[in-house]
Design an enzyme around this catalytic site. Structure first.
Site, PDB file in Angstrom:
ATOM      1  N   SER A 116      39.194 -17.110   6.139  1.00 33.60           N
ATOM      2  CA  SER A 116      37.797 -17.541   6.088  1.00 33.60           C
ATOM      3  C   SER A 116      37.059 -17.201   7.373  1.00 33.60           C
ATOM      4  O   SER A 116      37.654 -17.212   8.464  1.00 33.60           O
ATOM      5  CB  SER A 116      37.782 -19.059   5.874  1.00 33.60           C
ATOM      6  OG  SER A 116      36.493 -19.565   6.113  1.00 33.60           O
ATOM      7  N   TYR A 140      39.687 -27.664   8.769  1.00 33.03           N
ATOM      8  CA  TYR A 140      39.763 -26.627   7.737  1.00 33.03           C
ATOM      9  C   TYR A 140      39.904 -25.241   8.371  1.00 33.03           C
ATOM     10  O   TYR A 140      40.820 -24.475   8.059  1.00 33.03           O
ATOM     11  CB  TYR A 140      38.537 -26.682   6.812  1.00 33.03           C
ATOM     12  CG  TYR A 140      38.446 -25.463   5.922  1.00 33.03           C
ATOM     13  CD1 TYR A 140      39.464 -25.177   5.016  1.00 33.03           C
ATOM     14  CD2 TYR A 140      37.372 -24.578   6.012  1.00 33.03           C
ATOM     15  CE1 TYR A 140      39.406 -24.028   4.216  1.00 33.03           C
ATOM     16  CE2 TYR A 140      37.303 -23.445   5.218  1.00 33.03           C
ATOM     17  CZ  TYR A 140      38.330 -23.183   4.326  1.00 33.03           C
ATOM     18  OH  TYR A 140      38.280 -22.046   3.549  1.00 33.03           O
ATOM     19  N   LYS A 144      43.241 -22.582   8.358  1.00 32.54           N
ATOM     20  CA  LYS A 144      43.238 -21.177   7.902  1.00 32.54           C
ATOM     21  C   LYS A 144      43.741 -20.265   9.014  1.00 32.54           C
ATOM     22  O   LYS A 144      44.459 -19.301   8.764  1.00 32.54           O
ATOM     23  CB  LYS A 144      41.825 -20.771   7.463  1.00 32.54           C
ATOM     24  CG  LYS A 144      41.436 -21.361   6.121  1.00 32.54           C
ATOM     25  CD  LYS A 144      42.185 -20.631   5.019  1.00 32.54           C
ATOM     26  CE  LYS A 144      42.091 -21.329   3.695  1.00 32.54           C
ATOM     27  NZ  LYS A 144      42.878 -20.692   2.647  1.00 32.54           N
ATOM     28  N   ILE A 206      17.618 -29.291   2.265  1.00 31.34           N
ATOM     29  CA  ILE A 206      17.800 -28.138   3.163  1.00 31.34           C
ATOM     30  C   ILE A 206      18.366 -28.675   4.469  1.00 31.34           C
ATOM     31  O   ILE A 206      17.665 -29.359   5.225  1.00 31.34           O
ATOM     32  CB  ILE A 206      16.464 -27.410   3.400  1.00 31.34           C
ATOM     33  CG1 ILE A 206      15.896 -26.929   2.063  1.00 31.34           C
ATOM     34  CG2 ILE A 206      16.653 -26.255   4.379  1.00 31.34           C
ATOM     35  CD1 ILE A 206      14.516 -26.292   2.170  1.00 31.34           C
TER      36      ILE A 206
END
Ligand code: UDP
Length: 324
Positions: A116, A140, A144, A206
């Site tokens: 990633s 996370y 990876k 947003i």
């Protein structure tokens, strides 16, 4: 070839399984269905099992005479990883180690791994090249990166050949409409914006309107899932032909802001998308854009979906077809 597609019931895994089948391979999906879907396994057998169970991996390899592996299975939410780091290290690192051990014990020498762009953390500049520092800023991203490191050492110590594919923002759906992106809960921008356009969710938030970008919203490189699938096939071929173990960025090479994604959904759907400004989401860098030239040079790969409108069109068709 019989290829073990670990996590093949998930979003990118299922699109890759379809691509493998079209290329004449047999994708044997190994998935615990924790986040994947039984309906997304359509191009080969399903072994419903967990990577925590090494004997189940060994058995699947034996039963289906597996020759190579593509490993997608992982937890993949940055925010969740900040809340439950152990969950991420257990699944993405410890369980991957089971897989690597099983491959070594079975003498399987070819492995393609889903990595990633999160492994880069907050890059100093964009576009990002593969040799930029990998300074992950979440469990996370770190998990990876640890996956890449385990591969490196299995390669050094046992001669295992590997390719790590560092995805930017996977998006879109199978243009034939058979499969697409379904997460529960959904946190990804494009499906959320489409649902908001269809009035099936509240207005889109947003996250951050004060980034140092032209319109103040965060920029990402939205890479179509079929382009990702194609890259896996090429990476596998590359390894089978004796290519050197290495990592590739997979992105289009250009970015779109959150507001541009919303505008694309409005164009494709022919409607207004209700949206409202919200604070930045923790851990979100202002811009992540790939330099994909290495994958182009070495794998002959290039994103065919270069335009955000095309990406959104395929996603829109899939979302609409599912909810009718
Ligand atoms: N985003 C947003 N509102 C949402 C979901 C996402 O503004 O409801 C933004 C997010 O902050 C990021 C971009 O959209 O800048 C892509 O986020 P997504 O979760 O799809 O992918 P990520 O970049 O986290 O892998």
């Amino acid at each position: 070839m019989n290829i073990l597609v670990v996590g093949g019931a998930g979003y990118i895994g299922s699109h890759t399984a379809k691509t493998l089948k079209k290329a004449g391979h047999i994708p044997v999906v190994f998935d615990n269905l924790s986040t994947g879907h039984r309906w997304a396994v359509r191009w080969g057998p399903l072994v419903e099992a967990d990577l925590a169970d090494k004997s189940a991996i060994l058995q699947a390899i034996r039963d289906y005479q597996i020759e190579a592996v593509i490993h997608f299975a992982a937890h993949a939410y940055v925010g969740e990883s900040m809340q439950y780091p152990a969950r991420y290290f257990r699944n993405n690192v410890a369980n991957m180690l089971n897989l690597l051990e099983a491959l070594h014990e079975s003498n399987i020498q070819h492995m393609v791994f889903s990595s990633s762009c999160t492994t880069y953390g907050i890059p100093e500049r964009v576009p990002i090249r593969e040799d930029f520092p990998q300074l992950a800023i979440s469990p996370y991203g770190e998990s990876k990166l640890m996956g890449e490191k385990m591969l490196k050492w299995f390669g050094e110590c046992y001669g295992m050949g590997w390719v790590a594919l560092r995805y930017f923002n996977a998006s879109g759906a199978d243009p034939e409409g058979e499969i697409g992106e379904v997460h529960d809960p959904e946190t990804h921008l494009i499906p959320l914006v489409i649902d908001a356009a269809l009035g099936r969710r509240p207005p889109v938030k947003i996250f951050g309107t004060d980034y140092p970008t032209p319109d103040g919203t965060a920029i990402r490189d939205y890479i179509h899932v079929m382009d990702l699938a194609d890259a896996h096939l090429r990476a596998l071929q590359y390894l089978l032909e004796g290519g050197q173990s290495t990592a590739f960025n997979l992105g289009t090479g250009h970015g779109n802001s959150v507001r541009e994604v919303i505008a694309a959904v409005e164009r494709v759907g022919g409607c207004r998308v209700p949206a409202e400004a919200a604070p930045r989401r923790a851990g979100d860098p202002p811009a992540l854009v790939a330099d994909p030239s290495k994958a182009h040079k070495v794998l002959g790969w290039e994103a065919r979906y270069q335009d955000i409108n095309q990406v959104v069109e395929t996603a829109w068709r899939f979302v609409e077809s599912r909810k009718r």
